[in-house]
Scaffold this motif. Structure first.
Motif, short mmCIF file in Angstrom:
data_model
loop_
_atom_site.label_atom_id
_atom_site.label_comp_id
_atom_site.label_asym_id
_atom_site.label_seq_id
_atom_site.Cartn_x
_atom_site.Cartn_y
_atom_site.Cartn_z
N ALA A 67 39.28 53.53 32.65
CA ALA A 67 38.93 52.28 31.99
C ALA A 67 39.97 51.20 32.29
O ALA A 67 39.62 50.02 32.48
CB ALA A 67 38.82 52.50 30.49
N PHE A 68 41.26 51.58 32.32
CA PHE A 68 42.30 50.61 32.67
C PHE A 68 42.08 50.06 34.08
O PHE A 68 42.16 48.86 34.30
CB PHE A 68 43.68 51.27 32.59
N ALA A 69 41.82 50.96 35.04
CA ALA A 69 41.61 50.53 36.43
C ALA A 69 40.42 49.60 36.53
O ALA A 69 40.47 48.56 37.23
CB ALA A 69 41.42 51.74 37.33
N LEU A 70 39.35 49.93 35.82
CA LEU A 70 38.15 49.08 35.84
C LEU A 70 38.43 47.73 35.21
O LEU A 70 38.08 46.68 35.76
CB LEU A 70 37.01 49.79 35.11
N ALA A 71 39.08 47.73 34.04
CA ALA A 71 39.37 46.47 33.34
C ALA A 71 40.27 45.57 34.17
O ALA A 71 40.05 44.36 34.26
CB ALA A 71 40.01 46.77 31.99
N ALA A 72 41.31 46.15 34.78
CA ALA A 72 42.24 45.36 35.58
C ALA A 72 41.54 44.76 36.79
O ALA A 72 41.73 43.58 37.12
CB ALA A 72 43.42 46.23 36.02
N ALA A 73 40.73 45.56 37.48
CA ALA A 73 40.03 45.06 38.67
C ALA A 73 39.05 43.95 38.31
O ALA A 73 39.01 42.89 38.96
CB ALA A 73 39.29 46.21 39.35
N LEU A 74 38.25 44.17 37.27
CA LEU A 74 37.31 43.14 36.83
C LEU A 74 38.05 41.88 36.39
O LEU A 74 37.64 40.76 36.72
CB LEU A 74 36.45 43.65 35.67
N GLY A 75 39.16 42.07 35.67
CA GLY A 75 39.90 40.93 35.18
C GLY A 75 40.49 40.07 36.28
O GLY A 75 40.39 38.84 36.24
N VAL A 76 41.11 40.71 37.27
CA VAL A 76 41.75 39.96 38.36
C VAL A 76 40.71 39.13 39.12
O VAL A 76 40.94 37.96 39.45
CB VAL A 76 42.49 40.93 39.31
N ILE A 77 39.56 39.73 39.39
CA ILE A 77 38.51 39.01 40.12
C ILE A 77 37.94 37.87 39.27
O ILE A 77 37.77 36.74 39.72
CB ILE A 77 37.39 39.96 40.56
N ALA A 78 37.64 38.19 38.00
CA ALA A 78 37.00 37.20 37.13
C ALA A 78 37.92 36.01 36.85
O ALA A 78 37.46 34.86 36.87
CB ALA A 78 36.58 37.85 35.82
N VAL A 79 39.21 36.24 36.60
CA VAL A 79 40.10 35.10 36.33
C VAL A 79 40.30 34.27 37.59
O VAL A 79 40.50 33.05 37.49
CB VAL A 79 41.46 35.55 35.74
#
Length: 287
Positions: A67-79
């Motif tokens: 979940a951490f890996a998914l959240a970080a990846a989605l966050g970096v792209i989205a921001v």
């Protein structure tokens, strides 16, 4: 029982529903006649779903680390997409990228640190670039836009870590809720009171779509054994208001989509706008 095992069970319950939905929808879009106006668009969206669903479910299957890996990846792209839309400088971009990795990381390894101390650091981080450069012309605007992004994207995505198996239910509810909105709009939103737009921000979003979202999200939560009124309301509000929130940001910026790389959707933020708000609201009702 460990959190990883609990999440594995949640993913296991959701897997037949996701596989069945992809199979049925894939067969449906494959046989659409060429005269159907949205055939190409629907096929693009199905291909994106066919990739996104296993990635999302697979990451959560591995528990808090996944979940951490998914959240970080989605966050970096989205921001990164948000920074381009909002016209923020590089310094704010770095703050947002750092938060996208650090906040889910804390939720995974040191959740006790996610309290008022974190909120204070978010405010300081949002304001610091403008304060250090002495930007008296647009510093407050930069700070406000950065602070909104911090709460909207990195903070919300920590929900993938802290919510455990509930994050699976939220993800499924939002995904199927979007389909419900489209079906409701097509079936009931052509005329009558349900055809009225929900907001001028997005004239294509009607009350018929809200009704379709409400029905489908409730059904999905019931099927996977996760229904509760508060969870349902949090997901419903996320589905409806998340899309309007992004529409507001994009309209002010004068852009149609957050990006162009995700077939059928535009950018990643166009796809997860409802998810991030639903996660945030779920954390509120679950606390």
């Amino acid at each position: 029982m460990s959190a990883v095992l609990i999440t594995e069970e949640a993913v296991g319950r959701a897997l037949p529903l996701v596989a069945g939905a992809l199979g049925v929808s894939g067969a449906a879009v494959a046989v659409l006649p060429s005269k159907v106006r949205m055939r190409t668009e629907l096929r693009k969206r199905w291909r994106s779903w066919a990739v996104a669903a296993p990635v999302f479910q697979g990451a959560l299957f591995f528990g808090a680390g996944g979940a951490f890996a998914l959240a970080a990846a989605l966050g970096v792209i989205a921001v990164s997409e948000y920074v381009r839309i909002a016209g923020l400088p590089r310094a704010e971009h770095l703050v947002l990228v750092a938060a996208s990795v650090v906040l889910p990381g804390l939720a995974w390894r040191a959740p006790e640190l996610l309290d008022v101390r974190s909120a204070a650091l978010l405010l300081v981080g949002a304001a610091l670039p403008s304060l250090l450069t002495g930007d008296h012309a647009s510093g407050f605007t930069r700070t406000a836009r950065t602070l909104v992004a911090l709460v909207w994207i990195p903070v919300s995505l920590t929900g993938l870590v802290v919510l455990g198996d509930t994050a699976v239910a939220v993800g499924l509810g939002v995904a199927f809720g979007d389909v419900g909105a489209w079906c409701g709009g097509m079936a009931l939103g052509r005329r009558g009171p349900l055809a009225r737009p929900l907001s001028p921000l997005s004239p294509s979003k009607t009350w018929a779509g809200v009704l379709g979202t409400a029905a489908v999200t409730a059904a999905v939560l019931a099927v996977i054994g996760a229904f509760s009124v508060l969870l349902w309301l949090a997901i419903l509000a996320g589905c409806v208001l998340g899309d309007l929130l992004e529409s507001m940001v994009k309209r002010e910026a004068g852009v149609k989509d957050a990006g162009t790389w995700l077939p059928g959707f535009g950018g990643l933020l166009d796809r997860i706008d409802s998810l991030v708000l639903a996660l945030l609201l779920t954390m509120v009702v679950a606390s």
